[in-house]
Design an enzyme around this catalytic site. Structure first.
Site, mmCIF file in Angstrom:
data_model
loop_
_atom_site.group_PDB
_atom_site.id
_atom_site.type_symbol
_atom_site.label_atom_id
_atom_site.label_comp_id
_atom_site.label_asym_id
_atom_site.label_seq_id
_atom_site.Cartn_x
_atom_site.Cartn_y
_atom_site.Cartn_z
ATOM 1 C CE LYS A 1 -7.879 -0.634 10.099
ATOM 2 N NZ LYS A 1 -6.590 -1.044 9.528
ATOM 3 C CE1 TYR B 1 -10.396 1.315 8.200
ATOM 4 C CE2 TYR B 1 -11.096 2.533 10.137
ATOM 5 C CZ TYR B 1 -10.126 2.215 9.220
ATOM 6 O OH TYR B 1 -8.878 2.789 9.311
ATOM 7 N N GLY C 1 0.840 -1.205 0.000
ATOM 8 C CA GLY C 1 0.000 0.000 0.000
ATOM 9 C C GLY C 1 0.868 1.245 0.000
ATOM 10 C CB ILE D 1 -2.928 -2.963 -6.001
ATOM 11 C CG1 ILE D 1 -3.483 -1.617 -5.527
ATOM 12 C CG2 ILE D 1 -2.921 -4.002 -4.930
ATOM 13 C CD1 ILE D 1 -4.973 -1.640 -5.314
ATOM 14 N N GLY E 1 -0.532 4.909 -1.030
ATOM 15 C CA GLY E 1 -1.638 5.528 -0.301
ATOM 16 C C GLY E 1 -1.180 6.692 0.563
ATOM 17 C CD GLN E 2 -3.865 10.439 4.810
ATOM 18 O OE1 GLN E 2 -4.523 9.529 5.305
ATOM 19 N NE2 GLN E 2 -3.943 11.680 5.248
HETATM 20 C C1 AKB Z 1 -11.017 6.787 8.598
HETATM 21 O O1 AKB Z 1 -11.564 7.878 8.805
HETATM 22 O O2 AKB Z 1 -11.589 5.792 8.169
HETATM 23 C C2 AKB Z 1 -9.549 6.663 8.945
HETATM 24 C C3 AKB Z 1 -9.345 6.190 10.348
HETATM 25 C C4 AKB Z 1 -9.540 7.120 11.461
HETATM 26 O O3 AKB Z 1 -9.042 5.062 10.556
HETATM 27 N N1 AKB Z 1 -8.900 7.917 8.734
#
Ligand code: AKB
Length: 320
Positions: A147, A143, A8, A35, A11-12
């Site tokens: 995590k 998400y 990655g 990728i 990315g940022q």
């Molecule tokens: C998001 O906003 O999804 C990310 C994070 C805080 O994990 N920047």
């Protein structure tokens, strides 16, 4: 840490982490993993090796690890929170199957692994003010689910197989090099682009919504300091709370207006991102990171706002 694979890398975080590691470890091989469709360009491409790799492709990761004698893998492949809500199956596939393929290679070949967690690993039942290191983690977003699972799986590979997994829970990251994409905290980057270009900013997150944030140079320091930390001092591993500041959109808007008086912002709240933001901490307690490996950010809110405006003006070639 000498030979490092960054998955990655365009990315940022990856684009800046790759360059920092190449500067910090000139004798090492710092491989920019990317990728198809997100190929490195410019300095990132010219300053070191680059290899195409899908995070779910364990055989390809193993080949790169052998070829460059990789000792550390930064796993930065992820769909951020808002886009993961739109594509939950893809988020699970990339985040979880990707992590598993990396951990298996790391187990076989003895690599250390950094896979960031996030403020997204917390949920509505988490104490929001002074969120402790060890607390309730019951996120409602996909998400967040990935995590928490990342933290658990990384700890599992450490305890069961001795894989040197370490990580931090990143807050929203603010940077001027590469835009984030699809996150809940992206507004805190996009607002600067609008302000510097002289445009009105339409804010998708409501006034009064506080979240932890951090300037990118501190995030890179956290990502490297944790991997260089003395393991005998680590009580925790996956993953440490780290923060540098906490603000809501109003505070940030007024800080920018102090420097760019004509700047205007209005609200058009995005219900998906707002619901996610409401479930995240307002302010984390990062004392465990400070005690166990000396974490200390350099940029507070005012320093970050000054630097973002300066760097974006330089980036766009505006006269100072
Ligand atoms: C998001 O906003 O999804 C990310 C994070 C805080 O994990 N920047």
């Amino acid at each position: 840490m000498k030979n490092v694979l960054i998955i990655g890398s365009t990315g940022q975080i990856g684009s800046e982490l790759t360059m920092k590691l190449r500067n910090d470890i000139p004798e090492g091989s710092i491989v920019a993993g990317f990728i198809k469709g997100a190929e490195p360009k410019g300095e990132l491409l010219e300053s070191g090796p680059a290899e195409e790799v899908d995070v779910r492709d364990g055989a390809r990761i193993a080949w790169i690890v052998d070829r460059y004698r990789i000792d550390t893998i930064y796993n930065l492949a992820a769909l951020l929170s808002a886009v993961a809500e739109r594509k939950p199956l893809a988020a699970w596939d990339i985040q979880m199957n990707g992590l598993l393929s990396i951990l298996e290679v790391a187990r076989e070949k003895g690599c250390a692994v950094f896979t960031p967690s996030s403020i997204g690993s917390f949920g509505p039942l988490t104490p929001h003010d002074g969120t402790p290191q060890d607390t309730i983690q019951r996120p409602l977003s996909m998400y967040g689910v990935t995590k928490v699972a990342t933290e658990l799986l990384s700890d599992y590979y450490f305890h069961k197989y001795g894989v040197d997994t370490r990580a931090v829970r990143f807050p929203g990251l603010i940077s001027y090099e590469t835009l984030p994409g699809g996150g809940t905290t992206d507004y805190a980057v996009e607002i600067f682009y609008a302000a510097v270009k002289g445009e009105e900013f339409v804010c998708p997150i409501g006034a009064g919504t506080f979240m932890d944030m951090m300037y990118m140079s501190d995030a890179l320091k956290a990502a490297t300091d944790i991997m260089n930390a003395d393991p005998s001092r680590l009580v925790h591993r996956n993953a440490f709370n780290v923060t540098a500041m906490s603000f809501d959109p109003e505070i940030l808007y007024h800080k920018i207006r102090e420097r760019i008086p004509g700047f205007r912002m209005r609200y058009e709240v995005d219900p998906v991102r707002q619901a996610i933001a409401n479930s995240w901490p307002d302010r984390m307690d990062d004392s465990c990171a400070r005690e166990e490996w000396g974490w200390k950010p350099s940029f507070g809110l005012d320093e970050m706002v000054d630097d973002m405006i300066l760097k974006l003006r330089l980036k766009f070639g505006y006269k100072m």
